[in-house]
Design a protein around this motif. Structure first.
Motif, short mmCIF file in Angstrom:
data_model
loop_
_atom_site.label_atom_id
_atom_site.label_comp_id
_atom_site.label_asym_id
_atom_site.label_seq_id
_atom_site.Cartn_x
_atom_site.Cartn_y
_atom_site.Cartn_z
N MET A 1 0.84 -1.18 0.00
CA MET A 1 0.00 0.00 0.00
C MET A 1 0.89 1.25 0.00
SD MET A 1 -3.16 0.88 2.57
CE MET A 1 -3.97 -0.66 2.12
N ILE A 2 0.53 2.23 -0.82
CA ILE A 2 1.35 3.44 -0.95
C ILE A 2 1.24 4.27 0.32
CG2 ILE A 2 1.69 5.56 -2.25
CD1 ILE A 2 0.51 4.13 -4.68
N ASN A 3 2.39 4.67 0.83
CA ASN A 3 2.43 5.55 2.00
C ASN A 3 2.44 6.99 1.51
OD1 ASN A 3 3.04 7.05 4.29
ND2 ASN A 3 4.40 5.48 5.13
N LYS A 4 1.39 7.74 1.81
CA LYS A 4 1.24 9.12 1.32
C LYS A 4 1.56 10.15 2.39
CE LYS A 4 -2.17 7.44 -1.95
NZ LYS A 4 -3.55 7.47 -2.45
N LYS A 5 2.07 9.70 3.50
CA LYS A 5 2.38 10.61 4.60
C LYS A 5 3.58 11.50 4.26
CE LYS A 5 4.16 10.65 9.33
NZ LYS A 5 4.64 9.81 10.46
N VAL A 6 3.45 12.79 4.56
CA VAL A 6 4.57 13.71 4.54
C VAL A 6 4.70 14.27 5.95
CG1 VAL A 6 4.39 14.27 2.10
CG2 VAL A 6 3.12 15.62 3.75
N ASN A 7 5.89 14.67 6.32
CA ASN A 7 6.17 14.99 7.71
C ASN A 7 5.81 16.41 8.13
OD1 ASN A 7 7.23 12.40 8.40
ND2 ASN A 7 9.12 12.94 7.31
N THR A 8 5.78 17.32 7.18
CA THR A 8 5.53 18.72 7.52
C THR A 8 4.58 19.36 6.53
OG1 THR A 8 7.37 19.57 6.20
CG2 THR A 8 7.86 18.91 8.49
N VAL A 9 3.99 20.48 6.95
CA VAL A 9 3.13 21.24 6.05
C VAL A 9 3.94 21.81 4.90
CG1 VAL A 9 3.34 23.36 7.43
CG2 VAL A 9 1.37 23.05 5.92
N GLN A 10 5.20 22.13 5.16
CA GLN A 10 6.06 22.66 4.10
C GLN A 10 6.25 21.63 2.99
OE1 GLN A 10 6.91 22.78 7.39
NE2 GLN A 10 6.67 24.99 7.78
N GLU A 11 6.46 20.39 3.38
CA GLU A 11 6.61 19.31 2.41
C GLU A 11 5.31 19.05 1.67
OE1 GLU A 11 8.08 14.62 2.29
OE2 GLU A 11 8.17 15.76 4.16
N ALA A 12 4.20 19.15 2.39
CA ALA A 12 2.90 18.90 1.79
C ALA A 12 2.57 19.91 0.69
CB ALA A 12 1.80 18.94 2.85
N LEU A 13 2.99 21.16 0.88
CA LEU A 13 2.63 22.22 -0.06
C LEU A 13 3.66 22.45 -1.16
CD1 LEU A 13 1.03 24.97 2.22
CD2 LEU A 13 -0.01 22.95 1.19
N GLN A 14 4.65 21.57 -1.24
CA GLN A 14 5.65 21.70 -2.30
C GLN A 14 4.98 21.67 -3.67
OE1 GLN A 14 8.80 18.83 -2.03
NE2 GLN A 14 9.76 19.80 -0.26
N GLY A 15 5.40 22.57 -4.53
CA GLY A 15 4.84 22.62 -5.88
C GLY A 15 3.78 23.67 -6.07
N ILE A 16 3.26 24.24 -4.97
CA ILE A 16 2.28 25.31 -5.09
C ILE A 16 3.03 26.60 -5.41
CG2 ILE A 16 0.54 26.69 -3.92
CD1 ILE A 16 -0.27 24.28 -2.34
N GLU A 17 2.68 27.20 -6.54
CA GLU A 17 3.39 28.38 -7.02
C GLU A 17 2.43 29.55 -7.24
OE1 GLU A 17 5.23 27.06 -10.60
OE2 GLU A 17 6.64 25.71 -9.58
N ASN A 18 3.01 30.72 -7.39
CA ASN A 18 2.22 31.92 -7.67
C ASN A 18 1.36 31.70 -8.92
OD1 ASN A 18 3.62 33.08 -5.56
ND2 ASN A 18 4.97 34.30 -6.85
#
Length: 233
Positions: free
Chosen positions: A1-18
């Motif tokens: 089963m794929i583990n989708k956990k990321v450790n921080t909010v910063q890691e979770a929001l990676q890729g969000i750009e202006n």
């Protein structure tokens, strides 16, 4: 089963750009992704188009992004209790697309289901119908609405597991389930994160296949938007 956990909010929001288009779950201040919004403020991500039922209040929720002029356009059904939202809309500083609430929900659900467009009677004969295709079904006029196209959906749940399965609590089960899987990438922040297989499958509201990233938030204020109490009499 794929583990989708990321450790921080910063890691979770990676890729969000202006300039990106974001869906943000919640209704008023109920079930909003508080940690993610705070991080967007901190990152100073701007020129955003935000799809959300409303924009929180002046000093909380999406209101924090509005204060910093980080939102270019709001796609909502309700101005709500946010005076700054109203001010920016009336002054022309903020682009606003006001949509009937049921249509807003269905445009999210349609995107989630891969349905490109649908017909609804809501808004026919009003400004909402301007420039849209109109058809008659069973003697009633309908307008065509398109599914939303968003880069990221950011939602909040009460409990989730590392595979992305989610359980919502009470009225926080509002726009959050409809937005899961309705964008290219769905980020879920949860109050409690457990190992895959821990949750009762019969209690899961949103399956993990609709979620790409999940993390456990740290602090939730859970403010009350309109506090109403019964009189002593």
């Amino acid at each position: 089963m794929i583990n989708k956990k990321v450790n921080t909010v910063q890691e979770a929001l990676q890729g969000i750009e202006n300039g990106m288009t974001l869906m943000l779950g919640g209704f008023g201040l109920c079930g909003i992704p508080e940690n993610s919004i705070a991080e967007l403020v901190q990152k100073e991500t701007n020129n955003l188009t935000c799809i959300s039922n409303n924009a929180g209040v002046d000093d909380f929720g999406l209101g924090l992004l509005l204060q910093k002029k980080q939102i270019k356009k709001m796609i909502s059904s309700y101005v709500g209790e946010n005076a700054e939202f109203e001010r920016q809309m009336l002054s022309g500083e903020l682009e606003v697309d006001l949509i009937p609430q049921g249509t807003l929900a269905e445009r999210c659900r349609a995107a989630q289901a891969g349905i490109p467009a649908f017909f609804t009677p809501a808004g026919y004969g009003t400004e909402v119908a301007k420039g849209k295709e109109v058809r008659e079904f069973n003697g009633k006029m309908h307008i065509m609405e398109h599914a939303f196209k968003a880069d990221f959906a950011i939602i909040k749940a009460w409990k989730g597991d590392t595979a992305g399965n989610l359980i919502f609590k009470g009225t926080a089960r509002n726009f959050n389930p409809a937005m899961a899987g309705a964008a290219k990438i769905t980020i879920a922040e949860v109050e409690e994160l457990v190992e895959a297989g821990t949750l009762d499958p019969n209690q899961i509201h949103t399956p993990g296949i609709l979620v790409q990233r999940i993390f456990q938030g740290e602090i939730y204020e859970k403010r009350i938007e309109q506090r109403t109490v019964r009189s002593k009499n």
